[in-house]
Design a protein around this motif. Structure first.
Motif, mmCIF file in Angstrom:
data_model
loop_
_atom_site.group_PDB
_atom_site.id
_atom_site.type_symbol
_atom_site.label_atom_id
_atom_site.label_comp_id
_atom_site.label_asym_id
_atom_site.label_seq_id
_atom_site.Cartn_x
_atom_site.Cartn_y
_atom_site.Cartn_z
ATOM 1 N N LEU A 191 42.551 61.230 32.152
ATOM 2 C CA LEU A 191 43.196 59.993 31.714
ATOM 3 C C LEU A 191 42.255 59.292 30.745
ATOM 4 C CD1 LEU A 191 44.638 58.352 34.972
ATOM 5 C CD2 LEU A 191 45.959 59.281 33.068
ATOM 6 N N ARG A 192 42.833 58.483 29.873
ATOM 7 C CA ARG A 192 42.035 57.676 28.959
ATOM 8 C C ARG A 192 42.455 56.229 29.094
ATOM 9 N NH1 ARG A 192 42.104 56.923 22.468
ATOM 10 N NH2 ARG A 192 39.854 56.780 22.097
ATOM 11 N N LEU A 193 41.506 55.396 29.469
ATOM 12 C CA LEU A 193 41.746 53.964 29.570
ATOM 13 C C LEU A 193 41.318 53.269 28.285
ATOM 14 C CD1 LEU A 193 40.376 53.227 33.168
ATOM 15 C CD2 LEU A 193 42.637 54.050 32.480
ATOM 16 N N SER A 194 42.055 52.231 27.933
ATOM 17 C CA SER A 194 41.712 51.408 26.785
ATOM 18 C C SER A 194 41.699 49.940 27.189
ATOM 19 C CB SER A 194 42.733 51.591 25.655
ATOM 20 O OG SER A 194 42.775 52.917 25.205
ATOM 21 N N CYS A 195 40.840 49.179 26.542
ATOM 22 C CA CYS A 195 40.786 47.741 26.779
ATOM 23 C C CYS A 195 40.563 47.059 25.432
ATOM 24 C CB CYS A 195 39.673 47.394 27.738
ATOM 25 S SG CYS A 195 39.401 45.620 27.973
ATOM 26 N N ALA A 196 41.587 46.356 24.976
ATOM 27 C CA ALA A 196 41.497 45.641 23.705
ATOM 28 C C ALA A 196 41.169 44.180 23.979
ATOM 29 C CB ALA A 196 42.813 45.763 22.948
ATOM 30 N N ALA A 197 40.068 43.713 23.409
ATOM 31 C CA ALA A 197 39.624 42.337 23.613
ATOM 32 C C ALA A 197 39.900 41.506 22.358
ATOM 33 C CB ALA A 197 38.135 42.313 23.935
ATOM 34 N N SER A 198 40.199 40.257 22.563
ATOM 35 C CA SER A 198 40.427 39.344 21.452
ATOM 36 C C SER A 198 39.982 37.945 21.844
ATOM 37 C CB SER A 198 41.910 39.337 21.054
ATOM 38 O OG SER A 198 42.710 38.878 22.132
ATOM 39 N N GLY A 199 39.814 37.091 20.832
ATOM 40 C CA GLY A 199 39.527 35.691 21.102
ATOM 41 C C GLY A 199 38.084 35.278 20.987
ATOM 42 N N SER A 200 37.192 36.197 20.607
ATOM 43 C CA SER A 200 35.792 35.833 20.403
ATOM 44 C C SER A 200 35.486 35.962 18.915
ATOM 45 C CB SER A 200 34.882 36.752 21.213
ATOM 46 O OG SER A 200 33.520 36.470 20.952
ATOM 47 N N ILE A 201 35.147 34.855 18.283
ATOM 48 C CA ILE A 201 34.981 34.825 16.826
ATOM 49 C C ILE A 201 33.926 35.810 16.356
ATOM 50 C CG2 ILE A 201 34.246 33.386 14.894
ATOM 51 C CD1 ILE A 201 35.426 30.995 16.331
ATOM 52 N N PHE A 202 32.853 35.949 17.146
ATOM 53 C CA PHE A 202 31.738 36.802 16.748
ATOM 54 C C PHE A 202 31.764 38.158 17.435
ATOM 55 C CE2 PHE A 202 30.050 33.460 14.320
ATOM 56 C CZ PHE A 202 30.167 32.282 15.047
ATOM 57 N N GLY A 203 32.883 38.496 18.042
ATOM 58 C CA GLY A 203 33.015 39.794 18.679
ATOM 59 C C GLY A 203 32.428 39.814 20.077
ATOM 60 N N PHE A 204 32.000 40.988 20.493
ATOM 61 C CA PHE A 204 31.568 41.177 21.866
ATOM 62 C C PHE A 204 30.286 41.989 21.922
ATOM 63 C CE2 PHE A 204 35.274 39.363 23.752
ATOM 64 C CZ PHE A 204 36.244 39.533 22.780
ATOM 65 N N ASN A 205 29.454 41.676 22.873
ATOM 66 C CA ASN A 205 28.263 42.474 23.115
ATOM 67 C C ASN A 205 28.591 43.593 24.092
ATOM 68 O OD1 ASN A 205 26.659 41.230 21.238
ATOM 69 N ND2 ASN A 205 25.663 39.867 22.694
ATOM 70 N N ALA A 206 27.994 43.607 25.280
ATOM 71 C CA ALA A 206 28.241 44.694 26.220
ATOM 72 C C ALA A 206 29.710 44.733 26.640
ATOM 73 C CB ALA A 206 27.358 44.545 27.453
ATOM 74 N N MET A 207 30.219 45.951 26.770
ATOM 75 C CA MET A 207 31.576 46.175 27.273
ATOM 76 C C MET A 207 31.485 47.258 28.328
ATOM 77 S SD MET A 207 33.624 46.195 23.629
ATOM 78 C CE MET A 207 35.194 45.501 24.155
ATOM 79 N N GLY A 208 32.339 47.198 29.315
ATOM 80 C CA GLY A 208 32.228 48.196 30.364
ATOM 81 C C GLY A 208 33.448 48.288 31.245
ATOM 82 N N TRP A 209 33.363 49.241 32.137
ATOM 83 C CA TRP A 209 34.423 49.474 33.107
ATOM 84 C C TRP A 209 33.844 49.453 34.517
ATOM 85 C CZ3 TRP A 209 39.477 49.687 31.812
ATOM 86 C CH2 TRP A 209 39.801 49.903 30.470
ATOM 87 N N TYR A 210 34.546 48.787 35.398
ATOM 88 C CA TYR A 210 34.225 48.762 36.821
ATOM 89 C C TYR A 210 35.443 49.277 37.573
ATOM 90 C CZ TYR A 210 30.190 45.752 35.887
ATOM 91 O OH TYR A 210 28.996 45.249 35.445
ATOM 92 N N ARG A 211 35.240 49.616 38.833
ATOM 93 C CA ARG A 211 36.376 50.030 39.652
ATOM 94 C C ARG A 211 36.212 49.506 41.074
ATOM 95 N NH1 ARG A 211 35.349 56.600 39.957
ATOM 96 N NH2 ARG A 211 33.538 56.559 41.373
ATOM 97 N N GLN A 212 37.354 49.349 41.720
ATOM 98 C CA GLN A 212 37.351 48.896 43.104
ATOM 99 C C GLN A 212 38.394 49.686 43.880
ATOM 100 O OE1 GLN A 212 37.866 44.654 43.654
ATOM 101 N NE2 GLN A 212 36.937 44.748 45.680
ATOM 102 N N ALA A 213 37.918 50.438 44.844
ATOM 103 C CA ALA A 213 38.796 51.196 45.726
ATOM 104 C C ALA A 213 39.140 50.335 46.941
ATOM 105 C CB ALA A 213 38.112 52.483 46.153
ATOM 106 N N PRO A 214 40.231 50.641 47.620
ATOM 107 C CA PRO A 214 40.618 49.843 48.800
ATOM 108 C C PRO A 214 39.496 49.798 49.828
ATOM 109 C CG PRO A 214 42.412 51.270 48.142
ATOM 110 C CD PRO A 214 41.229 51.669 47.313
ATOM 111 N N GLY A 215 39.171 48.595 50.267
ATOM 112 C CA GLY A 215 38.152 48.420 51.292
ATOM 113 C C GLY A 215 36.731 48.531 50.807
ATOM 114 N N LYS A 216 36.548 48.676 49.494
ATOM 115 C CA LYS A 216 35.203 48.832 48.948
ATOM 116 C C LYS A 216 34.911 47.734 47.939
ATOM 117 C CE LYS A 216 34.778 53.817 49.582
ATOM 118 N NZ LYS A 216 34.392 55.106 48.924
ATOM 119 N N GLN A 217 33.628 47.564 47.639
ATOM 120 C CA GLN A 217 33.230 46.575 46.645
ATOM 121 C C GLN A 217 33.456 47.111 45.242
ATOM 122 O OE1 GLN A 217 29.131 45.536 47.507
ATOM 123 N NE2 GLN A 217 29.779 43.853 48.832
ATOM 124 N N ARG A 218 33.623 46.191 44.322
ATOM 125 C CA ARG A 218 33.742 46.575 42.918
ATOM 126 C C ARG A 218 32.407 47.160 42.462
ATOM 127 N NH1 ARG A 218 36.656 42.431 38.874
ATOM 128 N NH2 ARG A 218 38.060 42.518 40.664
#
Length: 121
Positions: free
Chosen positions: A18-45
């Motif tokens: 699978l390929r996930l995408s995340c399009a960000a908007s609303g920051s005039i100067f763009g973005f620094n770090a970007m990342g992905w987290y996950r949370q399974a049922p009953g577990k911490q992110r």
């Protein structure tokens, strides 16, 4: 106001991709770090993968050599290519980004709403 639009989740069989995408908007100067987290049922992110504006990457051990994070700074979009998926990868995947301020410093962090990834036969 920063907005994040995630896409690409779904149901896939073990060994699939699978390929996930995340399009960000609303920051005039763009973005620094970007990342992905996950949370399974009953577990911490937990962190899955992160990428700096310059392209340096960091991966959680369980996904190394299977997942690849990338970004397109012109589109303010971060991607997560997930290969050889396993049932234990099943989770809600969240995009996280840091806004960039004038001068390049990191501002606030923002979370997406999450996209469900289910790996099952």
């Amino acid at each position: 106001q920063v907005q994040l639009v995630e896409s690409g989740g779904g149901l896939v069989q073990p060994g699939g991709s699978l390929r996930l995408s995340c399009a960000a908007s609303g920051s005039i100067f763009g973005f620094n770090a970007m990342g992905w987290y996950r949370q399974a049922p009953g577990k911490q992110r937990e962190l899955v993968a992160a990428i700096t504006r310059a392209g340096s990457t960091n991966y959680a051990d369980p996904v190394k050599d299977r997942f690849t994070i990338s970004r397109d700074n012109a589109k303010n979009t971060v991607y997560l290519q997930m290969n050889s998926l396993k049932p234990e990868d099943t989770a809600v995947y969240y995009c996280n980004v840091e806004s960039r301020t004038f001068g390049g410093a990191s501002g606030r962090g923002y979370w997406g709403r999450g996209t469900q990834v289910t790996v099952s036969s």
